[in-house]
Design an enzyme around this catalytic site. Structure first.
Site, PDB file in Angstrom:
ATOM      1  N   HIS A   1       5.605  -0.253  14.073  1.00  0.00           N
ATOM      2  CA  HIS A   1       5.825   1.264  13.588  1.00  0.00           C
ATOM      3  C   HIS A   1       5.289   2.634  14.180  1.00  0.00           C
ATOM      4  O   HIS A   1       5.874   2.903  13.967  1.00  0.00           O
ATOM      5  CB  HIS A   1       5.530   0.671  12.173  1.00  0.00           C
ATOM      6  CG  HIS A   1       6.224   0.106  11.095  1.00  0.00           C
ATOM      7  ND1 HIS A   1       7.941   0.171  11.271  1.00  0.00           N
ATOM      8  CD2 HIS A   1       6.639  -1.327  10.377  1.00  0.00           C
ATOM      9  CE1 HIS A   1       8.843  -0.242  10.435  1.00  0.00           C
ATOM     10  NE2 HIS A   1       8.216  -1.440  10.475  1.00  0.00           N
TER      11      HIS A   1
ATOM     12  N   HIS B   1      -3.546  18.866 -39.063  1.00  0.00           N
ATOM     13  CA  HIS B   1      -3.106  17.779 -38.764  1.00  0.00           C
ATOM     14  C   HIS B   1      -2.690  17.016 -40.588  1.00  0.00           C
ATOM     15  O   HIS B   1      -2.160  16.751 -40.900  1.00  0.00           O
ATOM     16  CB  HIS B   1      -3.973  16.726 -37.941  1.00  0.00           C
ATOM     17  CG  HIS B   1      -3.757  17.078 -36.787  1.00  0.00           C
ATOM     18  ND1 HIS B   1      -4.317  18.334 -36.141  1.00  0.00           N
ATOM     19  CD2 HIS B   1      -3.193  16.162 -35.493  1.00  0.00           C
ATOM     20  CE1 HIS B   1      -4.292  18.390 -34.452  1.00  0.00           C
ATOM     21  NE2 HIS B   1      -3.487  16.555 -34.432  1.00  0.00           N
TER      22      HIS B   1
ATOM     23  N   ASP C   1      11.005  -7.009   5.391  1.00  0.00           N
ATOM     24  CA  ASP C   1      12.004  -5.720   5.473  1.00  0.00           C
ATOM     25  C   ASP C   1      13.077  -5.288   5.517  1.00  0.00           C
ATOM     26  O   ASP C   1      13.694  -4.022   5.439  1.00  0.00           O
ATOM     27  CB  ASP C   1      11.605  -5.210   6.813  1.00  0.00           C
ATOM     28  CG  ASP C   1      10.209  -5.370   7.640  1.00  0.00           C
ATOM     29  OD1 ASP C   1       9.141  -4.859   5.838  1.00  0.00           O
ATOM     30  OD2 ASP C   1       9.697  -5.112   8.482  1.00  0.00           O
TER      31      ASP C   1
ATOM     32  N   GLN D   1       4.824  -5.297  12.461  1.00  0.00           N
ATOM     33  CA  GLN D   1       4.272  -3.711  12.491  1.00  0.00           C
ATOM     34  C   GLN D   1       3.318  -2.983  12.798  1.00  0.00           C
ATOM     35  O   GLN D   1       3.450  -1.704  12.932  1.00  0.00           O
ATOM     36  CB  GLN D   1       3.253  -4.224  10.749  1.00  0.00           C
ATOM     37  CG  GLN D   1       4.551  -5.286  10.126  1.00  0.00           C
ATOM     38  CD  GLN D   1       5.246  -4.318   9.271  1.00  0.00           C
ATOM     39  OE1 GLN D   1       5.662  -3.951   8.533  1.00  0.00           O
ATOM     40  NE2 GLN D   1       6.456  -4.849  10.031  1.00  0.00           N
TER      41      GLN D   1
ATOM     42  N   GLU E   1      -0.913  -4.506   2.553  1.00  0.00           N
ATOM     43  CA  GLU E   1       0.452  -4.126   2.686  1.00  0.00           C
ATOM     44  C   GLU E   1       1.206  -5.396   2.518  1.00  0.00           C
ATOM     45  O   GLU E   1       2.475  -5.689   1.297  1.00  0.00           O
ATOM     46  CB  GLU E   1       1.451  -3.102   3.385  1.00  0.00           C
ATOM     47  CG  GLU E   1       2.638  -2.531   3.561  1.00  0.00           C
ATOM     48  CD  GLU E   1       3.055  -1.845   3.710  1.00  0.00           C
ATOM     49  OE1 GLU E   1       2.689  -1.966   5.259  1.00  0.00           O
ATOM     50  OE2 GLU E   1       4.191  -1.406   3.655  1.00  0.00           O
ATOM     51  N   HIS E   2       1.705  -5.920   3.407  1.00  0.00           N
ATOM     52  CA  HIS E   2       2.463  -7.437   3.938  1.00  0.00           C
ATOM     53  C   HIS E   2       1.045  -8.072   4.301  1.00  0.00           C
ATOM     54  O   HIS E   2      -0.146  -7.669   4.492  1.00  0.00           O
ATOM     55  CB  HIS E   2       3.159  -7.285   5.297  1.00  0.00           C
ATOM     56  CG  HIS E   2       4.474  -6.380   4.794  1.00  0.00           C
ATOM     57  ND1 HIS E   2       4.210  -5.168   5.614  1.00  0.00           N
ATOM     58  CD2 HIS E   2       5.168  -5.741   3.953  1.00  0.00           C
ATOM     59  CE1 HIS E   2       5.639  -4.763   5.700  1.00  0.00           C
ATOM     60  NE2 HIS E   2       5.705  -4.452   4.061  1.00  0.00           N
TER      61      HIS E   2
HETATM   62  N1  NAD Z   1       5.104   1.599   3.600  1.00  0.00           N
HETATM   63  C1  NAD Z   1       6.067   1.304   3.542  1.00  0.00           C
HETATM   64  O1  NAD Z   1       6.838   0.912   2.600  1.00  0.00           O
HETATM   65  C2  NAD Z   1       6.742   2.267   4.606  1.00  0.00           C
HETATM   66  C3  NAD Z   1       8.476   1.562   4.713  1.00  0.00           C
HETATM   67  C4  NAD Z   1       8.826   2.285   6.349  1.00  0.00           C
HETATM   68  C5  NAD Z   1       8.266   3.026   7.739  1.00  0.00           C
HETATM   69  N2  NAD Z   1       6.525   3.195   7.593  1.00  0.00           N
HETATM   70  C6  NAD Z   1       6.125   4.515   7.806  1.00  0.00           C
HETATM   71  O2  NAD Z   1       6.606   5.245   8.081  1.00  0.00           O
HETATM   72  C7  NAD Z   1       6.245   5.916   9.133  1.00  0.00           C
HETATM   73  C8  NAD Z   1       6.796   6.352   9.544  1.00  0.00           C
HETATM   74  O3  NAD Z   1       6.949   7.511  10.351  1.00  0.00           O
HETATM   75  P1  NAD Z   1       7.721   8.143  11.455  1.00  0.00           P
HETATM   76  O4  NAD Z   1       6.453   9.279  12.084  1.00  0.00           O
HETATM   77  O5  NAD Z   1       8.175   7.205  12.574  1.00  0.00           O
HETATM   78  O6  NAD Z   1       8.318   9.917  10.658  1.00  0.00           O
HETATM   79  P2  NAD Z   1       8.541  10.581   9.477  1.00  0.00           P
HETATM   80  O7  NAD Z   1       9.665  10.933   8.952  1.00  0.00           O
HETATM   81  O8  NAD Z   1       7.778   9.788   8.851  1.00  0.00           O
HETATM   82  O9  NAD Z   1       7.661  11.561  10.181  1.00  0.00           O
HETATM   83  C9  NAD Z   1       8.202  12.737  10.934  1.00  0.00           C
HETATM   84  C10 NAD Z   1       7.611  14.523  10.522  1.00  0.00           C
HETATM   85  O10 NAD Z   1       6.273  14.335  10.656  1.00  0.00           O
HETATM   86  C11 NAD Z   1       5.681  15.406  10.202  1.00  0.00           C
HETATM   87  N3  NAD Z   1       4.983  15.678  11.386  1.00  0.00           N
HETATM   88  C12 NAD Z   1       4.590  15.113  13.057  1.00  0.00           C
HETATM   89  N4  NAD Z   1       3.943  15.232  13.553  1.00  0.00           N
HETATM   90  C13 NAD Z   1       3.323  16.975  12.655  1.00  0.00           C
HETATM   91  C14 NAD Z   1       2.403  16.689  13.449  1.00  0.00           C
HETATM   92  N5  NAD Z   1       1.300  17.333  14.268  1.00  0.00           N
HETATM   93  N6  NAD Z   1       2.081  18.408  11.578  1.00  0.00           N
HETATM   94  C15 NAD Z   1       2.665  18.832  11.142  1.00  0.00           C
HETATM   95  N7  NAD Z   1       3.799  17.941  10.074  1.00  0.00           N
HETATM   96  C16 NAD Z   1       4.396  16.544  11.484  1.00  0.00           C
HETATM   97  C17 NAD Z   1       7.034  16.332  11.376  1.00  0.00           C
HETATM   98  O11 NAD Z   1       7.487  17.094   9.878  1.00  0.00           O
HETATM   99  C18 NAD Z   1       8.480  14.948  10.859  1.00  0.00           C
HETATM  100  O12 NAD Z   1       9.229  15.757  10.510  1.00  0.00           O
HETATM  101  C19 NAD Z   1       5.355   5.016   9.666  1.00  0.00           C
HETATM  102  O13 NAD Z   1       4.380   5.416   9.594  1.00  0.00           O
HETATM  103  C20 NAD Z   1       6.034   4.075   9.232  1.00  0.00           C
HETATM  104  O14 NAD Z   1       4.757   2.971   9.487  1.00  0.00           O
HETATM  105  C21 NAD Z   1       5.980   2.660   5.868  1.00  0.00           C
HETATM  106  N1  HSO Z   2       8.246  -2.829   7.602  1.00  0.00           N
HETATM  107  C1  HSO Z   2       7.819  -1.462   7.423  1.00  0.00           C
HETATM  108  C2  HSO Z   2       7.296  -1.243   5.834  1.00  0.00           C
HETATM  109  O1  HSO Z   2       5.962  -1.687   5.972  1.00  0.00           O
HETATM  110  C3  HSO Z   2       9.622  -1.405   6.613  1.00  0.00           C
HETATM  111  C4  HSO Z   2      10.366  -1.689   7.683  1.00  0.00           C
HETATM  112  C5  HSO Z   2      11.488  -0.878   7.694  1.00  0.00           C
HETATM  113  N2  HSO Z   2      12.530  -1.337   8.973  1.00  0.00           N
HETATM  114  C6  HSO Z   2      11.567  -1.899   9.623  1.00  0.00           C
HETATM  115  N3  HSO Z   2      10.632  -2.138   8.725  1.00  0.00           N
HETATM  116 ZN    ZN Z   3       8.525  -2.886   9.427  1.00  0.00          ZN
END
Ligand code: NAD
Ligand code: HSO
Ligand code: ZN
Length: 434
Positions: free
Chosen positions: A262, A421, A362, A259, A328-329
């Site tokens: 990510h 009413h 996941d 995690q 979360e997990h």
């Molecule tokens: N909780 C869940 O179920 C779950 C599942 C999968 C992924 N995740 C999380 O999703 C997230 C994915 O993040 P990511 O960054 O790879 O992709 P993302 O798609 O969430 O974010 C990318 C976008 O963030 C914006 N951004 C980045 N920097 C910026 C700034 N300085 N100002 C304004 N906008 C900005 C941009 O528009 C960009 O397109 C991770 O935090 C991961 O842990 C959570």
């Molecule tokens: N762990 C993420 C949710 O927090 C989900 C994910 C997608 N691919 C791998 N992991």
């Molecule tokens: Zn994951």
């Protein structure tokens, strides 16, 4: 180094409270930036979306380039490695099978007063799925969002996914085709959430936005709530592993890193009852980190937000701490995980036993991986079919049933001082004007 705490130390409570309150998303900055982007998208539509896409995703587009074409999806489907396609299909089947069991049943009955009462479930008409793509591609998240939407019967499923530098993992498109997504736009961040909520010339607005994302996406969803529905706040990933000393430290280290990799804002926590095991896991993390391609992200997460907590007794002490983190997990790598799981009240998803790494959830276990983060598992749940449905109640009175209930309604209307009413009931029953 992650923070090391011992629940038996006098200073533990203060240190644990600090850990819980740690800011993993610089909230005010992010909120202000997001508010400005949303306002701009609401006012200028496509033009604003295009500008932010150029700025944040380094991608210059014309409005007609926002939508991913059928041809692009066909090409992705034709070129995908059959092995990966089969893995995705297995995941899709298992997710559909699990979520099929979540479909709620309505009910109807006639009560003793002769009133017909019922409740029915109907799908949301149009939903927007946020699929993250800033630093990693998430075909699995496409399935986790879209499959339950289609199981619920949503008519229009719109997906947004950022494509930094214009690069889009073809598997994201393959997963979208597999799950029946209707429209795909190559945009992300707050601007994508704004486009879905307010609509633009190119993108018709949706009724609800679901899906995970980084701090900007989470803040944008919070801010558009009310204009549209949202599922929950699924922000930077988290894992809390409860492990005894009978585990292989390498296994647990990799679970924590799974995690951490990510997002630099992700959080991994270990709770154990053995100091030497805690040391061994920390050593294993340090060694394994170096071999990861996302070493920078995982290192930052482990260094800035990681924690190792030693307790006296896992069964007695861990559940209360877990509940306060509401992770979360939650991974329970102990001999009797069910005994521990029974005592835990707050966690997005629980993984039982040494052979159930969180990563299996996941991808292919079946339950949803879009889960509440930042302690919101205290009051919300993972994404599911219910998030794509709403309920409507039904009431039907015969003259006799209205007669049986009417007087009480009139009395209550009088007590509230709401004359119309009372009269709307009284006139039907020929009760004199009050
Ligand atoms: N909780 C869940 O179920 C779950 C599942 C999968 C992924 N995740 C999380 O999703 C997230 C994915 O993040 P990511 O960054 O790879 O992709 P993302 O798609 O969430 O974010 C990318 C976008 O963030 C914006 N951004 C980045 N920097 C910026 C700034 N300085 N100002 C304004 N906008 C900005 C941009 O528009 C960009 O397109 C991770 O935090 C991961 O842990 C959570
Ligand atoms: N762990 C993420 C949710 O927090 C989900 C994910 C997608 N691919 C791998 N992991
Ligand atoms: Zn994951």
């Amino acid at each position: 180094m992650p923070v090391r705490l011992d629940a038996r130390d006098p200073g533990f409570e203060a240190a644990f409270t600090t850990l819980l309150g740690g800011k993993r998303e610089s909230a005010q900055d992010v909120n202000d930036t997001v508010a400005a982007i949303l306002d701009d998208v609401r006012r200028r539509g496509d033009a604003a979306v295009l500008e932010y896409t150029a700025r944040f995703d380094r991608l210059t587009l014309e409005p007609q380039g926002l939508r991913v074409s059928l041809g692009e999806i066909d090409t992705a489907v034709a070129t995908v490695d059959p092995d990966v396609r089969d893995a995705l299909a297995l995941a899709a089947d298992r997710i559909a099978s699990f979520h099929g069991r979540q479909v709620p049943q309505g009910f109807s009955y006639t009560d003793q007063a002769g009133v017909r009462l019922g409740q029915r479930w109907t799908p949301v008409s149009a939903v927007g799925l946020y699929v993250p793509g800033g630093t990693a591609a998430y075909p699995s998240s496409v399935l986790m969002n879209a499959v339950p939407a289609k199981v619920a019967g949503v008519e229009r499923v719109v997906m947004v996914v950022p494509t930094p530098g214009g690069v889009l993992n073809p598997l994201v498109l393959v997963a979208a085709r597999m799950a029946g997504v209707d429209e795909i736009y190559r945009i992300g961040g707050a601007q994508a959430v704004g486009a879905l909520a307010y609509g633009t010339a190119t993108i018709a607005p949706v009724d609800k936005i679901v899906g995970p994302g980084n701090a900007y996406v989470a803040a944008a969803k919070r801010q558009v709530f009310g204009t549209v529905g949202i599922d929950m706040i699924a922000g930077p990933s988290e894992i809390l592993v409860v492990a005894d000393a009978s585990n292989d430290p390498d296994w647990i280290a990799m679970d924590l890193l799974s995690q951490a990799e990510h997002d630099a804002a992700a959080q991994s926590i270990l709770i154990t009852d053995d100091e030497a095991f805690a040391d061994a896991v920390e050593r294993a993390v340090a060694i394994q980190l170096a071999s990861l391609s996302r070493v920078d992200i995982a290192s930052a997460s482990w260094r800035d937000h990681g924690a190792v907590i030693v307790v006296g007794d896992l069964l007695a002490d861990a559940p209360a701490l877990v509940d306060r983190v509401a992770p979360e997990h939650l991974e329970l790598a102990v001999t009797d995980p069910d005994a521990l799981a029974e005592r835990v009240k707050h966690a997005g998803a629980i993984f039982l036993g040494r052979h159930t790494p969180e990563a299996i959830g996941d991808y292919v276990a079946g339950p949803n991986h879009v889960l509440p983060t930042s302690r919101t598992a205290r009051f919300s749940s993972g994404l599911g079919v219910l998030d794509f449905m709403k309920r409507t109640t039904l009431v039907g009175c015969s003259p006799g049933a209205l007669g049986a209930l009417g007087r009480a309604a009139v009395r209550l209307a009088q007590a509230e001082g709401l004359e119309a009413h009372g009269l709307s009931v009284a006139t039907r029953l020929n009760i004199p004007r009050f």
